[in-house]
Structure formats: structure tokens, C-alpha cells
Design an enzyme around this catalytic site. Structure first.
Site, PDB file in Angstrom:
ATOM      1  N   TYR A 178       0.856  -1.190   0.000  1.00  0.00           N
ATOM      2  CA  TYR A 178       0.000   0.000   0.000  1.00  0.00           C
ATOM      3  C   TYR A 178       0.889   1.235   0.000  1.00  0.00           C
ATOM      4  CZ  TYR A 178       0.949   1.016   4.933  1.00  0.00           C
ATOM      5  OH  TYR A 178       1.561   1.336   6.111  1.00  0.00           O
ATOM      6  N   CYS A 179       0.301   2.380  -0.376  1.00  0.00           N
ATOM      7  CA  CYS A 179       1.058   3.627  -0.292  1.00  0.00           C
ATOM      8  C   CYS A 179       0.168   4.735   0.248  1.00  0.00           C
ATOM      9  CB  CYS A 179       1.692   3.984  -1.625  1.00  0.00           C
ATOM     10  SG  CYS A 179       0.623   3.832  -3.054  1.00  0.00           S
TER      11      CYS A 179
END
Lengths: 227, 227
Positions: A178-179
Site C-alpha cells: 500500500y502507499c
DNA sequence: TGACTATTCAAGCGTCCGGTTGAATACTGG
DNA sequence: CCAGTATTCAACCGGACGCTTGAATAGTCA
């Protein structure tokens, strides 16, 4: 001109200051970046893909609208949101755009599908597995952002270092990267790389802010640092 | 240009469509009016103090941003909000402007104080008395808006007819007038007139929408017509 | 103090935007 | 079918905006 008219005009003019501030794409991008945490002008310019002078200019517009604040830190000027309400408001705008503008979904789908990173797994189902610790969670944002807050148990490997640090990941376990959120592309690139290297990898759409917004726990290195 | 950059640019460009739509004062005024209920182009133009052609132009911008919709009704075109989320978003903008822009409060204070209509009575206290039925509640908006929803027990006397219909109000009871919300001036004018005529009159800051937003009951002539 | 550097300022250019005016369009009602 | 009317379109002007370039400012660090 009649006095009530004058009054209304000045009120709506004030409201429009905020509207004008968020009417330029690049300013919205800067705002989005600042939602993730404070930065210097240079960092913002680089991450938004514009010149420093241009970024500085946009930032002053945002500041004139009282959406961001500055603080001198050593040699650099640090910009940050003027308050959490600003981030909330930006998210409201994003939500409205998603709900009303079909184009947003089209553009996103086109990009993610082209990169083969469209989730076969339901977002909810994936989030459940992440929370249960059934997968290796990978945070590919810059270390500062990780430090300011991340999903509990997540590993921090910035996207640029991922290739060199692949051995840190267990090969026989599903990886979820994820970011910053649904429109951040770093996790997409990470998933691409991981799959090419033989991993089973998925992308989590939510960023940390969405994660927290759902009421789920967030881990931070410096307790109390909410951004 | 790199693909991720392209992608981000198009996403933020979409977000900015909404920003641009709310970056002109007159468009915000139109949105505010439409939050109160659907109208024809002519009515909107007149109430916002602009030419019909100009209003039509602004409305098309709003429509291009999917914030409003049109429906042909007989000889007229009726404009209305594309959904309740739009109104919610407008209120979020208004709240942000109030919290971040000191100018809004300054302008409002300057106007209301000049008209001597600044409340000595606390807004909360006044709302309490209204809900308990201790005062005569006066709705000075146009009848259509009253019909679409009003504070329970309120009397409908449009501001333009007030002077001629003063006898409908009991002289020995406090009158509380309201209209569309904190920046609507009709109630201010009503209070001015009433006081000049010897009434004890106050202005309720909230409009019907704020009233409902607090969870308090709203009466409508046609049940189910929420706007 | 002096070199260095992050940031801001100033000017210029092409484009877009808000508002006006006058004509075109589309639809109603007789 | 025709007159009347609400709305939109088209063309135009002045001003604001976004971005670039090059110089000025203000601060740090040695």
C-alpha cells in the site's frame, strides 16, 4: 448597489477564495501531498513534477486561502496543512468527485487495468486479511511517512529500494502493498515488480489516512504524531 | 512524460473540475440558492442579481461539473442539485471558510451590526424558545420554499408582504424571524421592520437546512418533499 | 564576514474566464 | 401554423491565471 447585495457579494467572494485555491490541478496535488505530511518546497515541487518557482507560487496561493502554513526549519521552509479540517475537506472533494464524475473511475480503471494491477480480490476482503495478519504488509512510501503513521505490522521498504531488498520478504507468503491512497501509483509499481519476481502480491487501495478514517488502528514511531 | 505522471495529471484535473466550478462567487451563490430548492433560470438570475444569459452560462458550468441537473417543466427549465451530497459539500465549504477565513466573520459582523440586528440573545437559547413554542415564529422566505419545508408552527409571510400583513402578528408576543441561513438577509430586514413597528423581534441564524441538520423536526406541506 | 542555497519576487506570454450584447433555438398555447 | 417567451448560443472584451525565466532576498554554515 443595494447594501444586501454588497454583503452577499463579499460573503460569496470569501467562499470563492477557497474554491479558487482548489481550482488548479497542481494545487490539489500539492494539497494531497501535504495531507500525507509536511514537506519542503523542493520536495513538493519534485513530487508534483513542477518547477520550484511554480510550486512556491502555488503554495502561496494556498497560504493566502489559509489552507496551508509555513514554518522555517533550518535552511528549509516547511509547508504543512493549516489544520486537519483541510484534509477532511480535501477528502470530501475527492469523494464528491468519485461519486459524481464517472470520468475519475474511468481514468483510474484504465490505468490500473493497463498495468494489470486491478484487484481480483475484493478491497474489503483484503483489508480483513491485512488486519488479521494473514499476509505480509508492505509500506512502500518514503520512510518519513512510514514513521508518521503506518498500518500495524507493516514493513517499510520505499519503492526505490524494493528491488534491492526483495530478500527481506518471505517468498511463500502473500504480500499486500500500500502507499498513499487509491490514486497513488507506488503500490501499483511494487505489485508489478513483486509479481515479476514470483511473489503473490496485491495492492491495498486504502492509504493510511483512509485506514484511520475507518476507525482502524495506526502505528506511529513518535507517539502523538498524527501525521 | 512518464505514465504515472500522466495518470496523476488526469486524476487531479478531474478533481479540479469541481474546484473550478466553485471558484466563482456567483456560482456559489447559485449553488446556495439551489440548496434551498429547484428554480428556473430566470428566478436564479433575479435572486443572484445577474443577467439571465450570465446565469445560464454559470449554470452550464455547474452542470458540466455534474453538480446540478436540469428538467424541462412546461415553458421553463428547472435547475436542481444533482444530489444531496452536493449540498453537503457546499456546507462543508462554508464551514471551512468560516473556520479558516476570519474575513467571513468580519464581513458578516460588520453588516449585521450596522443593521443593529446582531443577536443579544444567544443562538442556542433562541432555538430552544422556538422549539418550545414560546415565540411567534416567522418564515419570511418565498411561499414555495416554505411549502417545501419549514420550522414547525412557523407563519409564512414573505418579506415583501410583511409590511401589509403586520396585523396577522400578535403584538404582545416576541417574534422570531428566519430565512435561508446565516448569510441570508431577509430575516434581518424583517426584524428591522418589526422593531420599527414596535414589536420585540429577533433573528434566528439557522435556516431550515441547518435546522434539519441538527436533527430537529421540519414540517412540509407535501409529505416526502425534502427540499 | 563571505560563500552558498532554499525560497521568493518580478516580468512576460499565451490561455482561459466572467460578463455583456444580440441573435438563434426550442417549445408552449391559441 | 404562428406569435410569444424562456433559454441558450456566439462573438467579443478586459482582466485574471498558470507557467517560465532570471534576478533578488534571506537565511545558514564555515
Amino acid at each position: 448597489m443595494t447594501p444586501p447585495r454588497r454583503f452577499k457579494d463579499s460573503i460569496y467572494e470569501q467562499f470563492a477564495r477557497l474554491g479558487k485555491a482548489i481550482s488548479a490541478p497542481k494545487r490539489l496535488e500539492l494539497l494531497d501531498l501535504l495531507c500525507q505530511g509536511p514537506r519542503t518546497v523542493e520536495a513538493l515541487a519534485e513530487q508534483a513534477g513542477i518547477s520550484v518557482a511554480n510550486a512556491s507560487q502555488h503554495l502561496q496561493v494556498l497560504r493566502a486561502a489559509r489552507l496551508v502554513e509555513t514554518e522555517k526549519k533550518g535552511l528549509y521552509v516547511e509547508y504543512r496543512l493549516a489544520g486537519d479540517e483541510v484534509c477532511t475537506f480535501f477528502f470530501a472533494l475527492r469523494a464528491l468527485a468519485e461519486s459524481r464524475l464517472a470520468e475519475v473511475e474511468q481514468v483510474a480503471r484504465a490505468y490500473f487495468e493497463a498495468r494489470g494491477a486491478m484487484e481480483a480480490v475484493e478491497s474489503e476482503e483484503l483489508a480483513r486479511r491485512v488486519r488479521k495478519g494473514e499476509v505480509t504488509v508492505l509500506d512502500v512510501r518514503p520512510p518519513e511517512e512510514y514513521r508518521a503513521g503506518h498500518i500495524p505490522g507493516a514493513l517499510s521498504i520505499p519503492i526505490g529500494e524494493l528491488k534491492a531488498r526483495l530478500k527481506e520478504l518471505p517468498k511463500d507468503r502473500e504480500v499486500v502493498a500500500y502507499c498513499r491512497g487509491p490514486y497513488c501509483v507506488m503500490a501499483v509499481e511494487a505489485v508489478e515488480l513483486l509479481r515479476k519476481k514470483g511473489f503473490t502480491a496485491h495492492r491495498l487501495e486504502q492509504g493510511v489516512i483512509d485506514w484511520r478514517a475507518r476507525g482502524w488502528r495506526v502505528e506511529a514511531e513518535r507517539p502523538g504524531a498524527r501525521r
